[in-house]
Design an enzyme around this catalytic site. Structure first.
Site, mmCIF file in Angstrom:
data_model
loop_
_atom_site.group_PDB
_atom_site.id
_atom_site.type_symbol
_atom_site.label_atom_id
_atom_site.label_comp_id
_atom_site.label_asym_id
_atom_site.label_seq_id
_atom_site.Cartn_x
_atom_site.Cartn_y
_atom_site.Cartn_z
ATOM 1 N N GLU A 121 -6.473 4.845 7.705
ATOM 2 C CA GLU A 121 -6.513 6.103 7.371
ATOM 3 C C GLU A 121 -7.626 7.039 7.161
ATOM 4 O O GLU A 121 -7.776 7.671 7.384
ATOM 5 C CB GLU A 121 -5.155 6.582 6.591
ATOM 6 C CG GLU A 121 -3.354 5.862 7.785
ATOM 7 C CD GLU A 121 -2.771 5.644 6.626
ATOM 8 O OE1 GLU A 121 -2.872 5.594 5.560
ATOM 9 O OE2 GLU A 121 -1.416 5.253 6.619
ATOM 10 N N HIS A 145 -9.182 1.369 5.098
ATOM 11 C CA HIS A 145 -8.270 1.247 5.453
ATOM 12 C C HIS A 145 -7.749 2.246 6.707
ATOM 13 O O HIS A 145 -9.092 3.432 6.977
ATOM 14 C CB HIS A 145 -7.036 1.995 4.490
ATOM 15 C CG HIS A 145 -5.612 1.578 4.877
ATOM 16 N ND1 HIS A 145 -5.099 3.379 5.980
ATOM 17 C CD2 HIS A 145 -4.013 0.992 5.151
ATOM 18 C CE1 HIS A 145 -3.551 2.688 6.299
ATOM 19 N NE2 HIS A 145 -3.403 1.648 5.767
ATOM 20 N N GLY A 185 3.053 2.652 10.815
ATOM 21 C CA GLY A 185 4.202 3.403 10.210
ATOM 22 C C GLY A 185 4.862 4.157 11.806
ATOM 23 O O GLY A 185 5.410 5.000 11.659
ATOM 24 N N SER A 243 4.354 -1.614 10.321
ATOM 25 C CA SER A 243 5.277 -1.227 10.448
ATOM 26 C C SER A 243 6.124 -3.239 10.038
ATOM 27 O O SER A 243 6.972 -3.424 10.655
ATOM 28 C CB SER A 243 5.784 -2.041 11.936
ATOM 29 O OG SER A 243 5.358 -0.219 12.451
ATOM 30 N N ASN A 268 0.989 -1.391 0.015
ATOM 31 C CA ASN A 268 -0.243 -0.182 0.004
ATOM 32 C C ASN A 268 1.023 1.566 -0.096
ATOM 33 O O ASN A 268 1.707 1.163 1.163
ATOM 34 C CB ASN A 268 -1.082 0.091 1.296
ATOM 35 C CG ASN A 268 -1.881 0.972 1.446
ATOM 36 O OD1 ASN A 268 -2.095 2.112 0.397
ATOM 37 N ND2 ASN A 268 -2.860 1.884 2.394
ATOM 38 N N LYS A 323 -0.281 4.166 0.138
ATOM 39 C CA LYS A 323 -0.517 5.306 0.340
ATOM 40 C C LYS A 323 -0.841 6.834 -0.586
ATOM 41 O O LYS A 323 -0.309 6.571 -1.875
ATOM 42 C CB LYS A 323 -0.017 6.018 1.515
ATOM 43 C CG LYS A 323 -0.399 3.962 2.400
ATOM 44 C CD LYS A 323 0.201 4.894 4.287
ATOM 45 C CE LYS A 323 -0.274 3.255 4.683
ATOM 46 N NZ LYS A 323 -0.365 3.286 6.373
ATOM 47 N N GLU A 338 -4.974 -4.355 10.658
ATOM 48 C CA GLU A 338 -4.071 -3.603 11.097
ATOM 49 C C GLU A 338 -4.033 -2.902 12.080
ATOM 50 O O GLU A 338 -5.175 -2.511 11.978
ATOM 51 C CB GLU A 338 -4.078 -2.429 9.318
ATOM 52 C CG GLU A 338 -3.606 -3.370 8.668
ATOM 53 C CD GLU A 338 -3.401 -2.296 7.262
ATOM 54 O OE1 GLU A 338 -1.913 -2.607 6.733
ATOM 55 O OE2 GLU A 338 -3.520 -1.202 7.110
HETATM 56 P P1 13P Z 1 2.967 0.827 7.517
HETATM 57 O O1 13P Z 1 3.937 -0.739 6.924
HETATM 58 O O2 13P Z 1 4.348 2.213 7.321
HETATM 59 O O3 13P Z 1 3.527 0.801 9.490
HETATM 60 O O4 13P Z 1 1.845 0.301 7.113
HETATM 61 C C1 13P Z 1 1.174 -0.292 7.113
HETATM 62 C C2 13P Z 1 -0.270 0.123 6.601
HETATM 63 O O5 13P Z 1 -0.915 0.976 6.973
HETATM 64 C C3 13P Z 1 -0.635 -1.079 5.417
HETATM 65 O O6 13P Z 1 -2.193 -0.962 5.206
#
Ligand code: 13P
Length: 249
Positions: free
Chosen positions: A97, A95, A173, A213, A9, A11, A167
């Site tokens: 976010e 997601h 992140g 992560s 992903n 983003k 997640e």
């Molecule tokens: P990170 O791997 O950067 O922690 O992000 C995970 C994520 O949100 C994947 O959709």
């Protein structure tokens, strides 16, 4: 036997030119990787370039979101049939976010997942608890509620093509990965939720990915958990070498 899915992903990172370059590089690093389905989800604007660059490879392209209607006066939105026409095979839905910054709810997650399935896309439906929810001992309540509102309303035939991503929001992140045991427990709980709604066959076949992560140096211990069937990777999916190392865990 559940075939793992390793999905990236991106983003809001990379432009179309960068996406094309990345996919050419990644394709050469994963030519032998037949053990897993490999998916890259760039921003919408990169999809045509990504689809083109991945054409003769074993990498499939997904989007990061969609709207549930097919077309209409919905400024800024993109529909499932448009994604299919552009060459997407997958789409991330719900997601954290999107839930946090853009008001996504379990109800919109359900509508988006159903629209994706109707168009022939594979939705990767995201669930996960926030830090304060984990600390309050509410992880399982949150996961049960998100499942009930987001996927349990699908028919068994629809559900058969859904991929779930667990997640934990506090691990996204932050460099703070869930321990393999914590992730394993949450995945087991999710699989039991599916079992009670859709039955043994669907529960045993459903792929549940872990996200938060994931890095080349922790992916192997996470994937050793019996209920983890792949990864949804953010930051570490932005570099071809690190994403390939995760694919080839
Ligand atoms: P990170 O791997 O950067 O922690 O992000 C995970 C994520 O949100 C994947 O959709």
């Amino acid at each position: 036997m559940r075939r793992p899915v390793i999905a990236g992903n991106w983003k809001m990172y990379k432009n179309p030119g960068e996406a094309a370059g990345f996919l050419h590089d990644l394709a050469t690093l994963v030519t032998e990787s037949t053990h897993a389905e490999i998916v890259v989800c760039p921003p919408f604007i990169d999809v045509p370039a990504a689809v083109d660059a991945a054409r003769d490879s074993n990498i499939e392209i997904g989007a990061q979101d969609l709207f549930w209607l097919k077309e209409g006066a919905y400024t800024g939105e993109v529909s499932a049939p448009m994604l299919v026409a552009a060459g997407c095979r997958w789409v991330i839905v719900g997601h954290s976010e999107r839930r946090h910054y853009f008001g996504e709810t379990d109800e919109s997650v359900f509508k988006k997942a159903a629209a994706a399935l109707e168009a022939g896309l594979t939705p990767i439906v995201c669930v996960g608890e926030r830090l304060e929810e984990r600390e309050a001992g509410l992880t399982e309540n949150v996961l049960a509620t998100q499942c009930a509102g987001g996927i349990c309303g699908l028919t068994p035939e629809q559900f058969a093509r859904v991929v779930i991503a667990y997640e934990p929001v506090w691990a996204i992140g932050t460099g703070r990965t869930a321990t393999p045991e914590m992730a394993g427990q949450a995945h087991h709980f999710l699989r039991e939720q599916i079992r009670s709604r859709f039955g043994n066959e669907h529960a045993d076949a459903c792929r549940i990915l872990y996200g938060g992560s994931v890095k080349p140096d922790n992916v192997k211990s996470l994937m050793a958990q019996p209920d983890l069937d792949g990864a949804l990777v953010g930051g570490a999916s932005l570099d071809p070498a690190s994403f390939a190392a995760i694919v080839n865990f």
